[in-house]
Scaffold this active site. Structure first.
Site, PDB file in Angstrom:
ATOM      1  N   GLN A   1       0.830  -1.211   0.000  1.00 26.86           N
ATOM      2  CA  GLN A   1       0.000   0.000   0.000  1.00 26.86           C
ATOM      3  C   GLN A   1       0.854   1.248   0.000  1.00 26.86           C
ATOM      4  OE1 GLN A   1      -3.508   0.518  -0.312  1.00 26.86           O
ATOM      5  NE2 GLN A   1      -2.933  -1.445  -1.149  1.00 26.86           N
TER       6      GLN A   1
ATOM      7  N   HIS B   1       1.948   3.015  -3.246  1.00 27.81           N
ATOM      8  CA  HIS B   1       1.001   3.763  -4.077  1.00 27.81           C
ATOM      9  C   HIS B   1       1.342   5.242  -4.139  1.00 27.81           C
ATOM     10  CE1 HIS B   1      -1.963   1.060  -5.623  1.00 27.81           C
ATOM     11  NE2 HIS B   1      -2.181   0.502  -4.457  1.00 27.81           N
TER      12      HIS B   1
ATOM     13  N   GLU C   1      -9.955   1.416   4.279  1.00 25.01           N
ATOM     14  CA  GLU C   1     -10.299   0.932   2.942  1.00 25.01           C
ATOM     15  C   GLU C   1     -10.023  -0.575   2.859  1.00 25.01           C
ATOM     16  OE1 GLU C   1      -7.562   2.288   0.006  1.00 25.01           O
ATOM     17  OE2 GLU C   1      -8.876   1.805  -1.690  1.00 25.01           O
ATOM     18  N   HIS C   2      -8.778  -0.963   3.164  1.00 24.99           N
ATOM     19  CA  HIS C   2      -8.390  -2.378   3.161  1.00 24.99           C
ATOM     20  C   HIS C   2      -8.066  -2.817   4.579  1.00 24.99           C
ATOM     21  CE1 HIS C   2      -6.979  -0.872  -0.866  1.00 24.99           C
ATOM     22  NE2 HIS C   2      -7.689  -1.910  -1.253  1.00 24.99           N
TER      23      HIS C   2
ATOM     24  N   ASP D   1      -6.592  -6.579  -5.215  1.00 31.08           N
ATOM     25  CA  ASP D   1      -6.301  -5.554  -6.220  1.00 31.08           C
ATOM     26  C   ASP D   1      -6.397  -6.118  -7.626  1.00 31.08           C
ATOM     27  OD1 ASP D   1      -5.853  -3.486  -4.506  1.00 31.08           O
ATOM     28  OD2 ASP D   1      -3.686  -3.810  -4.361  1.00 31.08           O
TER      29      ASP D   1
ATOM     30  N   HIS E   1     -54.020  14.799  -2.291  1.00 29.12           N
ATOM     31  CA  HIS E   1     -53.512  13.444  -2.054  1.00 29.12           C
ATOM     32  C   HIS E   1     -54.640  12.539  -1.531  1.00 29.12           C
ATOM     33  CE1 HIS E   1     -49.569  15.242  -2.444  1.00 29.12           C
ATOM     34  NE2 HIS E   1     -48.968  14.072  -2.256  1.00 29.12           N
TER      35      HIS E   1
END
Lengths: 428, 428
Positions: B255, B258, B322-323, B356, B415
């Site tokens: 990670q 990235h 996220e992960h 991934d 209505h």
């Protein structure tokens, strides 16, 4: 009602244009309120409540006693009606629970999903002349079924600092325990940032005026998820000569009474039905309490005569209405071919107002063509889906070389190694 | 790596703070590009492609011939790997199809839902040094399975006006037929508004730099739905003494490579594992091509020693990664109690990089704590749910009085009448 007879499809864009709505909300003012509440919490909420709702509140929280004594003021007939509506909403949203299996995409590679309730949700119910207790049911019941851990409801107090008893009753049967007398931008801010009293929410739901909508949009960029973009109500009716003109007129008026910017459309292959509906509209509108509002909306509205059902379907899917009534002999078949709509009402005995209150479906729906990409509120709106995977040593032996090749081609060598190190080295 | 030993939970907010990312994107510039392309279409796209991608393009569209000749340039080993990954992604997303039953909430009141594919979707694949063909699979395959009618892919051309062959291969096996050589803000604008060449999309998916993210946010207010807020990658690893430190180090690095703003965390009750992982990190980073980037991210990252598994769960759910890798003996049990995460990787043999690329789960996931309210991309992301109801005369006879009472209490008389007129007047 403006009538368009057999317009060619290059002119449809003009016909389906939504009424221009000018937001009265000021970006600067909304921004100021948001940042003031973010910084000063309850003190700032109190100031704005004083300024906008003309009431001084020491404690925003509705006490359990307040709820109990309010409930006694709700007419038994209304209690009975709300109970039945709530039951139907509960049944339909309960049926939306999903069950997930495990997919073994390769031997030793197991993948699955799980819907997990959003932990903290905030519900906003606008004030105004009439109490929108139906929206409390539409948001509170699915939040409870989903299993959201904390559900907060904000709604503006009246000038005596009270909330309408029917709202409190609806909240109580929806199992909402935290109710605050806060309205407008200050309510959205309080739920988005949290204050000393109000819990910070992960997602905020509910309708509101242009100020509330702007506040929701602003906080959605940085702070907090929101349900959907909101806008004026819409109804499109598809009718043939089996439809009852008086019914259709009553449906068109039921949307038109929401506001002068509501939009209603009638689409048909039968010219006669247009005339009959217009005659009925003129009769029915006369005795309507909100006739002035409805009249403005009806003046903006359109009747469109088209050549055949295929053309009707293209037109409707291009317009992408919030509400769609199909009152034709072929209603079931047409309903199957609808691509863009929020909620669809099939046949002569299904008024749109059934969905607003009591059939069981949700009345919080996307408008302004957003039905092309957004769903109405449903059980999923209160959950998020988490994905899981579990790989065995056998699994990574097969999958590892694939990960290696792909990661290498994307030039992400650490990604590659996280696979290599596992299948080239078994723990003993 | 910063180490926090048994921090009390009032200090957690500080520990889980995301690295501050300063957006280099300018709101004014993005706004100008959007409005220029809205107004001038392809001509404006051409100008920006010349200015930003340094290439003159007469025709943005990738021809079928171009695709076919590009595919021949992809290494057979990569083709094989992409094919297997695509199969797994297909299997997992196919399994996400939902089947809906009809709920009769009351006799004669039938309600149901239907998932309908979003008609027109736009996918954005960023450029840069490496070709992100895996993201093409992650977006293109579910779009195809959902049944989206028109799928458009935009990705920036290189200086010779070409697109990486692996991207074209991934697009081709994902059944994407419309591919355009357009990048950045101009691609988002072209898909949001439509141009002479590019179809207007109902929803835009895909990652991008801060400019692309800002453009997506802007168009999402008015024009077009978007997948989710995007941000730097995150990984949190929960480990006990059964975890393999070398494996964990490889995941943290995967990670970290990235970008310098990626965030990785290690959470454990076992102090020794922290030391071992740090030692492994130091060894493994040395030989990493993207070591400089990874080092910056690792410097920002945290190891947190906590007292027990309950504390670990609170911490992780508060961080909402996220992960999430769970490498403990109790992994299955812990996984069951995760409330906030995008994708969860269970056990010692499940690297994050499996998700991934190739396990089958989707790698497009919410970051920055948005997993509290958002799901990662899945089949639902390419559909919207329409609700339907069909009421018989018997049904409206029971439901009608309930609608009347509720509409009356909300002071919406039109209505009310839309119900009354139906059950008080049967068509003969």
């Amino acid at each position: 009602m403006q009538i368009f007879r057999n317009p060619i499809n290059t002119t449809w864009t003009k016909i389906i244009e939504r009424p221009k709505t000018e937001s009265s909300a000021s970006k600067g003012v909304v921004k100021d309120i948001l940042s003031n509440i973010r910084k000063n919490g309850d003190v700032a909420v109190r100031e704005y409540t004083h300024r906008f709702d003309k009431v001084d509140m020491d404690d925003f929280r509705v006490s359990r006693k307040e709820v109990q004594s309010a409930i006694k003021k709700v007419a038994p007939e209304l209690i009975e009606a709300i109970n039945i509506a709530a039951d139907n909403i509960r049944k339909f949203h309960e049926a939306q629970r999903r069950f997930y299996g495990i997919t073994e995409t390769m031997p030793g590679v197991k993948c699955w999903q799980k819907a997990v309730p959003i932990e903290k949700v905030g519900l906003y119910i606008p004030g105004g002349s009439a109490p929108l207790f139906s929206t409390v049911l539409m948001l509170g019941i699915p939040a409870h079924i989903a299993g959201c851990n904390e559900v907060v409801l904000c709604t503006p107090p009246d000038k005596r600092g009270n909330i309408h008893p029917a709202i409190l009753y609806a909240a109580s049967i929806s199992n909402i325990k935290s109710i605050y007398k806060i309205g407008g931008v200050q309510a959205i801010a309080a739920m988005a940032y949290g204050t000393e009293t109000v819990m910070k929410a992960d997602k905020i739901f509910g309708p509101g005026n242009s100020w509330v909508t702007m506040a929701k949009q602003m906080i959605s960029v940085e702070e907090c998820a929101i349900d959907m973009p909101a806008g004026p109500s819409e109804l499109l009716v598809i009718a043939d000569d089996s439809a009852e003109p008086a019914f259709i007129a009553s449906d068109l008026l039921s949307q038109a009474e929401h506001g002068p910017d509501s939009q209603v459309l009638l689409v048909t292959c039968h010219e006669l039905i247009i005339e009959k509906v217009i005659t009925e509209l003129e009769i029915q509108i006369k005795t309507l309490p909100r006739a002035a509002i409805a009249l403005k909306a009806i003046q903006n509205s359109r009747a469109v005569l088209l050549n055949d059902e295929d053309e009707i379907l293209s037109f409707v899917n291009q317009y992408a209405p919030e509400h769609l009534i199909i009152a034709t002999r072929t209603a079931t078949n047409l309903a199957d071919r609808i691509i863009n709509a929020g909620s669809v009402f099939i046949g002569n005995y299904t008024p749109e107002s059934a969905g607003d209150y009591a059939s069981g479906t949700n009345h919080t729906l996307p408008t302004h063509g957003w039905t092309r990409a957004f769903s109405g509120i449903n059980l999923d709106s209160f959950c998020k889906i988490i994905s899981f995977q579990e790989i065995s040593f056998e699994g990574i032996k097969t999958l590892g070389p694939i990960i290696e090749t792909m990661a290498e081609a994307e030039e992400l060598i650490a990604h590659k190694r996280a696979a290599s190190i596992r299948f080239r080295n078994e723990i003993i």
